[in-house]
Design a protein around this motif. Structure first.
Motif, PDB file in Angstrom:
ATOM      1  N   GLY A 234       0.866  -1.172   0.000  1.00 45.08           N
ATOM      2  CA  GLY A 234       0.000   0.000   0.000  1.00 45.08           C
ATOM      3  C   GLY A 234       0.901   1.219   0.000  1.00 45.08           C
ATOM      4  N   ILE A 235       0.721   2.102   0.984  1.00 41.12           N
ATOM      5  CA  ILE A 235       1.614   3.260   1.124  1.00 41.12           C
ATOM      6  C   ILE A 235       2.063   3.358   2.580  1.00 41.12           C
ATOM      7  CG2 ILE A 235       1.734   5.802   1.056  1.00 41.12           C
ATOM      8  CD1 ILE A 235       1.847   4.463  -1.746  1.00 41.12           C
ATOM      9  N   GLY A 236       3.337   3.628   2.755  1.00 43.52           N
ATOM     10  CA  GLY A 236       3.955   3.718   4.079  1.00 43.52           C
ATOM     11  C   GLY A 236       5.403   3.282   3.922  1.00 43.52           C
TER      12      GLY A 236
ATOM     13  N   THR B  94       3.232  -4.594   3.927  1.00 43.48           N
ATOM     14  CA  THR B  94       2.711  -3.259   4.174  1.00 43.48           C
ATOM     15  C   THR B  94       2.595  -3.024   5.673  1.00 43.48           C
ATOM     16  OG1 THR B  94       1.190  -1.708   3.091  1.00 43.48           O
ATOM     17  CG2 THR B  94       0.188  -3.651   4.090  1.00 43.48           C
ATOM     18  N   GLY B  95       2.338  -1.779   6.069  1.00 45.36           N
ATOM     19  CA  GLY B  95       2.440  -1.432   7.480  1.00 45.36           C
ATOM     20  C   GLY B  95       1.237  -1.805   8.329  1.00 45.36           C
ATOM     21  N   ASP B  96       1.371  -1.564   9.630  1.00 46.19           N
ATOM     22  CA  ASP B  96       0.270  -1.836  10.564  1.00 46.19           C
ATOM     23  C   ASP B  96      -0.860  -0.840  10.343  1.00 46.19           C
ATOM     24  OD1 ASP B  96       2.370  -0.145  11.436  1.00 46.19           O
ATOM     25  OD2 ASP B  96       1.595  -0.112  13.474  1.00 46.19           O
ATOM     26  N   GLY B  97      -0.517   0.389  10.072  1.00 46.32           N
ATOM     27  CA  GLY B  97      -1.558   1.384   9.811  1.00 46.32           C
ATOM     28  C   GLY B  97      -2.303   1.039   8.539  1.00 46.32           C
ATOM     29  N   ASP B  98      -1.537   0.681   7.526  1.00 43.02           N
ATOM     30  CA  ASP B  98      -2.092   0.321   6.235  1.00 43.02           C
ATOM     31  C   ASP B  98      -2.979  -0.924   6.351  1.00 43.02           C
ATOM     32  OD1 ASP B  98      -2.008  -0.879   3.441  1.00 43.02           O
ATOM     33  OD2 ASP B  98      -0.846   0.930   3.087  1.00 43.02           O
ATOM     34  N   SER B  99      -2.484  -1.929   7.061  1.00 43.82           N
ATOM     35  CA  SER B  99      -3.189  -3.216   7.149  1.00 43.82           C
ATOM     36  C   SER B  99      -4.412  -3.167   8.057  1.00 43.82           C
ATOM     37  CB  SER B  99      -2.263  -4.294   7.713  1.00 43.82           C
ATOM     38  OG  SER B  99      -1.151  -4.477   6.896  1.00 43.82           O
TER      39      SER B  99
ATOM     40  N   ASP C  11       4.758  -4.549  11.632  1.00 42.96           N
ATOM     41  CA  ASP C  11       4.058  -3.921  12.745  1.00 42.96           C
ATOM     42  C   ASP C  11       5.049  -3.171  13.637  1.00 42.96           C
ATOM     43  OD1 ASP C  11       2.383  -3.201  14.760  1.00 42.96           O
ATOM     44  OD2 ASP C  11       1.625  -5.219  15.176  1.00 42.96           O
ATOM     45  N   ASN C  12       5.234  -1.895  13.321  1.00 42.74           N
ATOM     46  CA  ASN C  12       6.133  -1.079  14.151  1.00 42.74           C
ATOM     47  C   ASN C  12       5.344  -0.294  15.199  1.00 42.74           C
ATOM     48  OD1 ASN C  12       4.931   0.724  12.445  1.00 42.74           O
ATOM     49  ND2 ASN C  12       6.804   1.330  11.374  1.00 42.74           N
ATOM     50  N   GLN C  13       4.064  -0.625  15.317  1.00 40.71           N
ATOM     51  CA  GLN C  13       3.185  -0.018  16.324  1.00 40.71           C
ATOM     52  C   GLN C  13       3.190   1.516  16.241  1.00 40.71           C
ATOM     53  OE1 GLN C  13       4.839  -2.873  19.662  1.00 40.71           O
ATOM     54  NE2 GLN C  13       2.698  -2.403  20.124  1.00 40.71           N
ATOM     55  N   ILE C  14       3.340   2.003  15.004  1.00 33.81           N
ATOM     56  CA  ILE C  14       3.427   3.455  14.812  1.00 33.81           C
ATOM     57  C   ILE C  14       3.166   3.786  13.344  1.00 33.81           C
ATOM     58  CG2 ILE C  14       5.878   3.734  14.109  1.00 33.81           C
ATOM     59  CD1 ILE C  14       4.954   5.609  17.078  1.00 33.81           C
ATOM     60  N   TYR C  15       2.786   5.025  13.061  1.00 34.26           N
ATOM     61  CA  TYR C  15       2.754   5.487  11.682  1.00 34.26           C
ATOM     62  C   TYR C  15       4.119   6.079  11.381  1.00 34.26           C
ATOM     63  CZ  TYR C  15      -2.326   4.954  11.122  1.00 34.26           C
ATOM     64  OH  TYR C  15      -3.588   4.448  11.006  1.00 34.26           O
ATOM     65  N   GLY C  16       4.927   5.335  10.643  1.00 36.38           N
ATOM     66  CA  GLY C  16       6.285   5.758  10.368  1.00 36.38           C
ATOM     67  C   GLY C  16       6.356   6.895   9.362  1.00 36.38           C
ATOM     68  N   LEU C  17       5.791   6.647   8.190  1.00 34.33           N
ATOM     69  CA  LEU C  17       5.955   7.614   7.094  1.00 34.33           C
ATOM     70  C   LEU C  17       5.396   8.999   7.431  1.00 34.33           C
ATOM     71  CD1 LEU C  17       7.120   7.848   4.223  1.00 34.33           C
ATOM     72  CD2 LEU C  17       4.881   7.264   3.337  1.00 34.33           C
ATOM     73  N   THR C  18       4.331   9.017   8.232  1.00 32.79           N
ATOM     74  CA  THR C  18       3.745  10.314   8.582  1.00 32.79           C
ATOM     75  C   THR C  18       4.311  10.845   9.903  1.00 32.79           C
ATOM     76  OG1 THR C  18       1.844   9.059   9.375  1.00 32.79           O
ATOM     77  CG2 THR C  18       1.621  10.144   7.243  1.00 32.79           C
TER      78      THR C  18
END
Ligand SMILES: Cc1ncc(C[n+]2csc(CCOP(=O)(O)OP(=O)(O)O)c2C)c(N)n1
Ligand code: SF4
Ligand SMILES: [Mg+2]
Lengths: 561, 282
Positions: free
Chosen positions: B45-47, B88-93, B117-124
Motif C-alpha cells: 500500500g503506502i507507508g 505493508t504497514g500496521d496502519g495500512d493493514s 508492525d512497528n506499532q506506529i505510523y512511520g511515514l507520517t
C-alpha cells in the motif's frame, strides 16, 4: 399503445410487466418499457409503463391508452394521464366511478385459478383478448418464464382473464422479427462481454445492482471473475489489481459508491491501469432518491479525483448504445491505459426495449489496436516515454520482464521518484495520450432540420425523447434540431460548432438542476446556451416534458402526436 | 551475492530500521524457495513498509494507502500462477485497510500478508497506530487511549487459516515463519514486530528482544481455542511463532467451475458463444 400497470411493491408488477413485454415482443411488436419503483420491498406505489407499436418506439410518453390499477392509489396517481377514450382495467371492489372503467373481477378470478398472486396473469389474459393478440403466444411465454409448479394455475389464470372480456382493438399488423428484448443493464452487460470483460467487482447499490446480478449469474458460464466486494473502495482497487494482472476489468456502482471509488480512479490515472467505471446515476447527493433517475453526476465524473490525468467519460444514450459503448469503453481503456467512465442511469438500466441483434464483430472492431514497438525483455520499462504517451504494457507472469506499477510519481521503471524533471516528463507523457484519443471521439448524433433556427443539446438517456420531440415539431414546421452527445469528455466540438453557428437560439435539455452540460460546453468552447430545460424530480423527461418545456420558451406550442 | 537470484536495492529507510532485516530475510527466503522473479508479485500500500516491493527484483504493485489487499487478491484471482506477497504497514493493514483485512481473511485467497508492525505510523512521522501500546502514566510518544488492535485474535475470529507473529530481529525465526506462510495454501497473515528507530522509542529492538519468546515445541497449531487464548497473550511476554494453521478450501478451490489454473487473460470468450447467448433474448 401505451399501457401503465400500477400497484404496491410486492404485488408482482415487475414479473407481470416482464411477461407482458415478452408476449408483445413475440407477437411481433416494438416495445419500450420503463419502471418506476419505490425503494421498499412491500407497500407504497410501483408502476411499469409499456409502450408498443408496429413502428419502432424508443422513448416513453405520458398519455395512456390503458391503465391497469391493482389499487386505488394507482388510479388516483395516473387517471389524469388516461385518454378520454382510454380503458381503465380494475377490480370492481376498488369502487372507482369512472366512465372509462372496464371492471374485471380480478381477485375472484385469481383465487379461482389457485392463488391470489396470479392476478397479474389474469390481467395479461384480459389484455391479450382486448388487443386481439394470440393467447398461445402468452401461454408460451408463461411456460418459458415460470417454474413448473406454478404453471398450471397461471395457465388457468390467463385463460380466465382472456374469457372475461371482449376484443376491443384491432391493431396494425406487427412486423418485427428476430429482434431482441433487452433492458439497459442487460445491453450494457452483453456489451461488456463483447468488449472482452474478464473481471467485474461491485458492491450492491441501486440502480447498478442489476449489472452485478447479471455477471454473478453468468460467471461460471463465461468463466469470469465476479466478486462482490466489501465496499466500493475494495471494488475499484480489486479491479485495478486484476487489470494489472491482465484481465479487462470493470466496476459498476451509483453516485455514492463512485464517490468512494474516486481515489482509485486517480490510481488508475497515475498507474496507467485500464479500467471501466460504470456509474448508473440516481438523484443525489448522499442517498438521494435510491430508485429514481437523474443525470447529475456529469461534471463529477469529468473532474473527480485530485491531480490531473487523462480520462474519458461516455454517456450511454439507449439500449443499442449501451451495448456498443460498453464494448468500446473496455477497448479504449485498454488501448490508452486510462480509466473510462460510463454514465448510465436508472431510467435506462431498468427500461426494456426491442433492439436489432447487436453486431458483436462490429463492437469488437470499433477500436483499432495501437501499433507499438514492444521492446526486448532486457529493456522493459513499464512507463517508457513514447511519442504517443502510451507505454507498451506487459502482464506480470506472462513475460520474463518485471512489471512494476506505482501510485507514487515514478520513473520509467515504475519506482518512486521525487525528481522535478521526471515529474514534469511523466505528467506530460500521460497528457499526450489525449492527442490520439481526440481522434477516437464520436461526434454527437444530430436529428432535425438541416439549418435549424433552434438547436437543442442533450446527452445520454434523454436522447430518444429529445429526437422524437424534434421530429414531431419538424412535422409542424418548426425549424429545430438536436445534438445528442454520447462521448462527453473530452468533449467533441466539431458538430457543436457547426450547428451552433446556424441556430438563433440553443437550449440544453438535461436531467439535472444546474445545467451541467451547458457548463461543460461553456468551459470547453466558450459557447453558452440561451436557456435550459431541466428536470430533477427523479422521473425521466418524457417527449411531452420536452414539448412543454419548449412551448414555455415560445417554441412549438400545442403539438399533436 | 552473485549466485543469488533475488537482491535488494538502495532504500529510503532510516539507518537501523527493522525493515532492512525484513527485506534481506525475504530475499533469502525467495532464493531458498527457488522462485523466479517474474512469477512473483510483491504488493504494497503506502507507508515505509509498503515501499519494500520497490527494493526487490520482482514484479511490484504499489497501490493506495490501506488498499494493498484488494489489489493483491484480485491479481491472484485472475492469475493463480502468480505467487502474491503483500508487505505493508500496521496502519495500512489494520487502520485504513481494516475492512479489507477482515473480509479478505474470509475469502481465503492464496496470498501471503506480511504486516510490518512497528506499532506506529512511520511515514507520517510518529502518530499512534491501531497496534500502538496502551498509554501508561509515564508513557511518552504515540500510544493508544483506545483499546489496541489485536491482529492475530481478530484474524482468528474472522476465520484465518494461517496466523503467525515473528520479530524482525530474530531472522532465523522470521525466515522459518515466512517460508511456512508462503507455502500455506490460503490467506496467511504474519504480523512482524519491526522496530521503528526514528519514532517508536518504547517498542525498540531491545524491547522486543527482551519480551518475545517462541511458542513451545509441542504447541498444537491446529487447535483454534488454544490459538485464540495464546493470541490474547500480549504484554510483558509476547509469544512469537505460528499460532494457527489449517487447510481450508481456497477462494479458487471453492469455484472449480471458473478456475482451472488458466489465467483470465488466456480465457477469452468466443464470439460464437456470445452470439448463441444473445439469441436467448429473442
Ligand atoms: C488516503 C490516505 N490517507 C493518508 C495517507 C498518509 N499516510 C501515508 S503512510 C501513512 C501511515 C503509515 O503507517 P503504516 O501503514 O503503519 O506504515 P509505516 O510507515 O509505519 O511502515 C499515512 C497515514 C495517505 N497516503 N493516503
Ligand atoms: S521512520 Fe521508522 S519505520 Fe520508517 S524507515 Fe525510519 S525507522 Fe523505519
Ligand atoms: Mg507502521
Amino acid at each position: 399503445m401505451n399501457i401503465c400497470i400500477g400497484g404496491a411493491a410486492g404485488d408482482g408488477i415487475e414479473t407481470m410487466a416482464g411477461i407482458l413485454e415478452k408476449t408483445l415482443q413475440r407477437s411481433g411488436y416494438y416495445v419500450y418499457s420503463m419502471r418506476d419503483f419505490m425503494s421498499r420491498i412491500r407497500g407504497g406505489h410501483n408502476f411499469a409503463q409499456i409502450r408498443f407499436d408496429s413502428e419502432p418506439v424508443k422513448a416513453h410518453i405520458d398519455a395512456l391508452d390503458i391503465l391497469i390499477a391493482y389499487d386505488n392509489r394507482t388510479y388516483d396517481e395516473h387517471q389524469k394521464r388516461l385518454k378520454p377514450d382510454g380503458l381503465l382495467l380494475c377490480d370492481p371492489q376498488l369502487g372507482v366511478s369512472d366512465s372509462r372503467t372496464l371492471p374485471i373481477k380480478l381477485k375472484t378470478l385469481a383465487k379461482e385459478s389457485g392463488s391470489a398472486r396470479t392476478i397479474g396473469v389474469v390481467c395479461i389474459g384480459a389484455l391479450v383478448k382486448l388487443l386481439g393478440l394470440d393467447l398461445r403466444t402468452a401461454e408460451t411465454v408463461l411456460r418459458e418464464t415460470l417454474p413448473e409448479k406454478l404453471l398450471d394455475m397461471n395457465l388457468t389464470a390467463v385463460q380466465k382473464g382472456f374469457d372475461s372480456v371482449e376484443q376491443k382493438q384491432t391493431l396494425a399488423s406487427p412486423n418485427v422479427k428476430g429482434q431482441l428484448l433487452l433492458t439497459g443493464a442487460e445491453a450494457m452487460s452483453l456489451g461488456a462481454l463483447a468488449g472482452g470483460l474478464r473481471f467485474y467487482s461491485a458492491y450492491p447499490m441501486s440502480p447498478s445492482t442489476s449489472l452485478l446480478n447479471f455477471f454473478a449469474a453468468h460467471a461460471e458460464e463465461f468463466g469470469l471473475t465476479v466478486e462482490q466486494a466489501e465496499d466500493e473502495i475494495a471494488a475499484i482497487n480489486m479491479a485495478l489489481g486484476a487489470s494489472y494482472a491482465g484481465a479487462k476489468a470493470m466496476v459498476g456502482t451509483s453516485g455514492g459508491g463512485f464517490s468512494l471509488m474516486v481515489e482509485g480512479l486517480g490510481l488508475a490515472g497515475i498507474a496507467e491501469l485500464p479500467v471501466v467505471i460504470v456509474d448508473v446515476q440516481r438523484p443525489g447527493p448522499a442517498t438521494g432518491l435510491p430508485t429514481r433517475t437523474e443525470q447529475s453526476d456529469l461534471l463529477f465524473a469529468c473532474f473527480a479525483s485530485q491531480g490531473e490525468f487523462p480520462r474519458m467519460v461516455i454517456t450511454v444514450r439507449d439500449h443499442p448504445d449501451a451495448f456498443y459503448q460498453t464494448a468500446r469503453a473496455l477497448q479504449l481503456a485498454q488501448k490508452y491505459q486510462i480509466p473510462v467512465l460510463l454514465l448510465s442511469d436508472q431510467y435506462l438500466a431498468d427500461s426494456a426495449a426491442i433492439v436489432a441483434p447487436p453486431d458483436i464483430g462490429k463492437a469488437v472492431q470499433s477500436v483499432s489496436p495501437l501499433k507499438q514497438d514492444e521492446g526486448g525483455a532486457e529493456a522493459y520499462l513499464r512507463y517508457a516515454f513514447t511519442d504517443s504517451g502510451v507505454s507498451p504494457m506487459r502482464v506480470p507472469g506472462k513475460t520474463d520482464a518485471l512489471v512494476r506499477s506505482d501510485s507514487d510519481e515514478h520513473t520509467e521503471e515504475g519506482t518512486i521518484t521525487e525528481s522535478a524533471e521526471v515529474r514534469v516528463q511523466m505528467v506530460d507523457k500521460r497528457a499526450r495520450k489525449l492527442e490520439l484519443l481526440a481522434g477516437e471521439l464520436l461526434e454527437p448524433a444530430y436529428t432535425g432540420a438541416e439549418d435549424p433556427d433552434v438547436l437543442l443539446v442533450g446527452f445520454g438517456t434523454t436522447t430518444n425523447a429529445v429526437a422524437e420531440a424534434v421530429i414531431r415539431l419538424n412535422k409542424h414546421g418548426v425549424s429545430i434540431g438536436a445534438l445528442a452527445f454520447g462521448d462527453v469528455y473530452p468533449l467533441p466540438t466539431k458538430e457543436l460548432r457547426n450547428y451552433w453557428g446556424k441556430a438563433k437560439a440553443v437550449y440544453s435539455v438535461e436531467q439535472n438542476a444546474t445545467a451541467q452540460l451547458n457548463k461543460l460546453i461553456r468551459m470547453e468552447t466558450n459557447l453558452s446556451c440561451t436557456d435550459s430545460i431541466l428536470k430533477y424530480d427523479g422521473r425521466q423527461l418524457s417527449v411531452d416534458d420536452i414539448l412543454h418545456g419548449l412551448a414555455a420558451f415560445g417554441i412549438g406550442g400545442e403539438v399533436p402526436a | 551475492m552473485t549466485n543469488k537470484t533475488f537482491h535488494t536495492t538502495e532504500t529510503a529507510w532510516c539507518p537501523g530500521c527493522g525493515n532492512y532485516d525484513i527485506v534481506n530475510t525475504l530475499a533469502g527466503v525467495l532464493d531458498d524457495m527457488r522462485f523466479k522473479p517474474s512469477e512473483l508479485l510483491l504488493v504494497g500500500g503506502i507507508g515505509q513498509a509498503a515501499k519494500l516491493n520497490q527494493y526487490v527484483n520482482a514484479n511490484g504493485f504499489s497501490g493506495l494507502h490501506g488498499r494493498a489487499l484488494p489489489a493483491a487478491v484480485a491479481a491472484k484471482m485472475v492469475n493463480e500462477s502468480l505467487t502474491v506477497i503483500v508487505n505493508t504497514g500496521d496502519g495500512d493493514s489494520y487502520g485504513e485497510g481494516g475492512n479489507h483485512f477482515l473480509h479478505n481473511i474470509r475469502r481465503n485467497v492464496d496470498i501471503t500478508h506480511f504486516a510490518h508492525d512497528n506499532q506506529i505510523y512511520g511515514l507520517t512521522k510518529g502518530q499512534t497506530s491501531p497496534t500502538s501500546d496502551s498509554c501508561s502514566v509515564d508513557r511518552t510518544g504515540a500510544c493508544n487511549l483506545s483499546k489496541p488492535f489485536q491482529p492475530l485474535l481478530i484474524a482468528l475470529a474472522a476465520g484465518a487459516t494461517f496466523a503467525a507473529r515473528t520479530f524482525s530481529g530474530n531472522r532465523e525465526h522470521m525466515a522459518k515463519v515466512m517460508k511456512a506462510a508462503i507455502r500455506h495454501k490460503g490467506y496467511a497473515l504474519v504480523d512482524i514486530l519491526q522496530p521503528c528507530v526514528s519514532f517508536n522509542k518504547v517498542n525498540t529492538f531491545g524491547y522486543y528482544k527482551e519480551h518475545t519468546y517462541e511458542l513451545e515445541g509441542d504447541y498444537d497449531a491446529t487447535d483454534l481455542e488454544t490459538a485464540l487464548l495464546r493470541s490474547m497473550e500480549y504484554g510483558p511476554k509476547i509469544p512469537i511463532g505460528i499460532f494457527y494453521q489449517v487447510e481450508k478450501p481456497t477462494y479458487h478451490q471453492q469455484r472449480p467451475a471458473i478456475y482451472d489454473g488458466t489465467p483470465m487473460i488466456d480465457k477469452q470468450l468466443s464470439q460464437d458463444t456470445l452470439q448463441t447467448f444473445l439469441n436467448k433474448f429473442a
